[in-house]
Design an enzyme around this catalytic site. Structure first.
Site, PDB file in Angstrom:
ATOM      1  N   GLY A 232      12.226  40.272 -39.730  1.00 57.02           N
ATOM      2  CA  GLY A 232      11.388  39.257 -39.094  1.00 57.02           C
ATOM      3  C   GLY A 232      11.344  37.922 -39.803  1.00 57.02           C
ATOM      4  CD  GLU A 269      13.815  48.020 -40.921  1.00 54.93           C
ATOM      5  OE1 GLU A 269      14.558  48.998 -41.042  1.00 54.93           O
ATOM      6  OE2 GLU A 269      12.907  47.937 -40.079  1.00 54.93           O
ATOM      7  N   GLY A 271      17.620  41.116 -39.976  1.00 48.82           N
ATOM      8  CA  GLY A 271      18.881  40.873 -39.295  1.00 48.82           C
ATOM      9  C   GLY A 271      19.152  39.376 -39.252  1.00 48.82           C
ATOM     10  NE  ARG A 272      15.492  35.701 -35.550  1.00 46.20           N
ATOM     11  CZ  ARG A 272      15.810  35.806 -34.258  1.00 46.20           C
ATOM     12  NH1 ARG A 272      16.685  34.978 -33.736  1.00 46.20           N
ATOM     13  NH2 ARG A 272      15.240  36.728 -33.514  1.00 46.20           N
ATOM     14  CB  CYS A 347      27.277  30.295 -10.032  1.00 45.41           C
ATOM     15  SG  CYS A 347      29.055  30.132 -10.057  1.00 45.41           S
ATOM     16  CE1 TYR A 376      18.480  40.750 -32.951  1.00 47.39           C
ATOM     17  CE2 TYR A 376      17.941  38.965 -34.448  1.00 47.39           C
ATOM     18  CZ  TYR A 376      17.917  40.308 -34.123  1.00 47.39           C
ATOM     19  OH  TYR A 376      17.314  41.192 -34.984  1.00 47.39           O
TER      20      TYR A 376
HETATM   21  C1  LIG Z   1      15.242  44.038 -34.863  1.00 45.64           C
HETATM   22  C2  LIG Z   1      14.652  44.792 -35.962  1.00 45.64           C
HETATM   23  C3  LIG Z   1      14.810  44.339 -37.275  1.00 45.64           C
HETATM   24  C4  LIG Z   1      15.457  43.014 -37.623  1.00 45.64           C
HETATM   25  O1  LIG Z   1      14.655  41.967 -37.200  1.00 45.64           O
HETATM   26  P1  LIG Z   1      14.994  40.442 -37.582  1.00 45.64           P
HETATM   27  O2  LIG Z   1      13.939  39.673 -36.869  1.00 45.64           O
HETATM   28  O3  LIG Z   1      16.365  40.155 -37.093  1.00 45.64           O
HETATM   29  O4  LIG Z   1      14.905  40.323 -39.065  1.00 45.64           O
HETATM   30  C5  LIG Z   1      14.303  45.118 -38.289  1.00 45.64           C
HETATM   31  N1  LIG Z   1      13.663  46.287 -38.022  1.00 45.64           N
HETATM   32  C6  LIG Z   1      13.487  46.746 -36.769  1.00 45.64           C
HETATM   33  C7  LIG Z   1      12.784  48.026 -36.556  1.00 45.64           C
HETATM   34  C8  LIG Z   1      13.962  46.009 -35.695  1.00 45.64           C
HETATM   35  O5  LIG Z   1      13.768  46.458 -34.460  1.00 45.64           O
END
Ligand SMILES: *Cc1c(COP(=O)(O)O)cnc(C)c1O
Length: 403
Positions: A232, A269, A271-272, A347, A376
């Site tokens: 997050g 954990e 991602g972004r 379109c 994403y």
């Molecule tokens: C999507 C997700 C993440 C990663 O979230 P980011 O906002 O990309 O850091 C981590 N844990 C869980 C359970 C998720 O669903």
């Protein structure tokens, strides 16, 4: 960076086939993640949530740098296993099917994140049947609390994610009942929001998590071995502003809650924040039109390749990479000192990247490079809507010519 991207584009330019590609700066991402990890105290561990971008080259490059990977489906689990048979994997996500739980047991994931009481009951039976031992974290959706406000939230309000706080007791009862022979309770998991840009409020949220865990530990006489505080961490799509990871780690490490943990590990954990800045979506301007009083620049590509701006209803930052070739016998369409809306080839009016961007000069045949397109973007897009070809994928990394 620009130089490498321009070289890559010029080598792949093909008159019959306009430029349309994702370029991933693997070396840049590795450098960034190394810096993140260097700042982290030893009891904290970084996992990569692959749903942000499950590209194999990205997973491969991160393998030696992160502790492991967070996956939310059997498909994602197998993507990690294609790259490594042994990398630690956290398996989460709502609505896990029996075949997914079984696969998780067979593929030796490190922890399963329990998202519901039913899931826990099913897992207890499946693990016994397969005679597989597994550790679990209970994912908790905290009671309405003051969580930071972001554009995506999964917790602190009714949601399909995790167990409400008032289900903790029942989950613990199931885990410590005699019928449970194969599932080991290891701790708690939280992932309450996405794209938080503020380090200080992120730390406040995690301090709250730790306080709640300590309360449950006392109340139910638990031995908590691990707390996963989710991802997050945000990326700003509007300005040159980054989540301040250094400040985040400093504030967290100094907090009384963190210090009271002694050596209980904390998992992150995200991602972004790992990949967003290291993806570029480059596309060629195919047409420029003036419709009544407004200009539109239409690219080869669109939100079927990069749905993030449509999904979040934001403007995707971009840079124009001018191209000098023009082979037609008529004047090259060009717009100067004007506002231009950058749209795609689909379109639908939803296929828009940037509304009213102020542009000095834009010509048909120039290339638009959308930045911050690593997380994403491709992965959340409806690739086959309208049946246009997919983009190419290029990687800036050691072992090819572009580093
Ligand atoms: C999507 C997700 C993440 C990663 O979230 P980011 O906002 O990309 O850091 C981590 N844990 C869980 C359970 C998720 O669903």
């Amino acid at each position: 960076m620009m130089e490498q991207i321009e070289r890559l584009i010029s080598e792949h330019i093909n008159k019959d086939n306009p430029v349309c590609a994702y370029i991933y700066d693997i070396e840049g991402m590795k450098h960034h993640v190394k810096k993140m990890v260097e700042l982290m105290p030893k009891q904290t561990f970084l996992f990569y949530a692959i749903k942000a971008n499950p590209d194999k080259e990205i997973i491969k490059a991160l393998l030696p740098l992160v502790k492991g990977f967070e996956v939310a489906s059997i498909g994602e689990l197998l993507k990690v296993r294609e790259v490594s048979q042994t990398a630690p994997v956290l398996f989460g996500g709502p609505g896990k099917k029996d075949y997914e739980l079984k696969a998780a047991l067979q593929e030796n994931v490190s922890y399963i994140h329990i998202e519901s009481l039913l899931e826990l009951r099913r897992l207890i039976i499946l693990a016994k049947e397969l005679n597989k031992y597994i550790k679990v974290l209970l994912r908790i959706n905290l009671k309405a609390v003051e969580l930071p406000i972001t554009n995506i939230s999964m917790g602190g309000r009714p949601s399909q994610f995790g167990l409400d706080e008032d289900k903790v007791e029942e989950a613990i009862t199931l885990l410590f009942a005699a019928e449970n022979t194969h599932i080991q309770f290891s701790g708690f998991h939280f992932h309450s929001l996405s794209n938080n840009l503020e380090a200080a409020s992120h730390v406040e949220m995690i301090r709250h998590y730790i306080r709640r865990v300590k309360e449950w530990e006392q109340l139910y006489a638990l031995d908590v071995q691990l707390i996963n505080v989710g991802g997050g961490f945000g990326v700003s799509y509007e300005e040159q502003f980054e989540f301040n990871w250094r400040e985040f780690i400093t504030l967290l490490t100094k907090s009384t809650e963190f210090q009271a943990l002694e050596d209980v590990p904390i998992y992150f954990e995200p991602g972004r924040i790992i990949v967003a800045e290291f993806g570029y979506y480059v596309t060629e301007i195919i047409d420029i039109k003036k419709s009544y009083d407004q200009f539109f620049g239409i690219v080869r590509g669109g939100t079927h390749h990069n749905r993030l701006p449509a999904s979040w209803d934001h403007n995707q930052p971009f840079t124009i990479i001018p191209q000098e070739n023009w082979s037609y016998p008529f004047k090259r369409p060009c717009v100067h000192h004007s506002k231009v809306t950058i749209v795609g080839e689909l379109c639908t009016p939803k296929d828009q990247f940037y509304k009213d961007a102020f542009i000095e000069k834009l010509r048909v045949g120039d290339i638009i490079m959308f930045e911050k397109s690593g997380a994403y973007c491709w992965t959340i897009s409806h690739h086959d809507f309208l049946g246009h070809p997919h983009p190419d994928f290029h990687y800036i990394m050691e072992g090819n010519n572009y580093v």
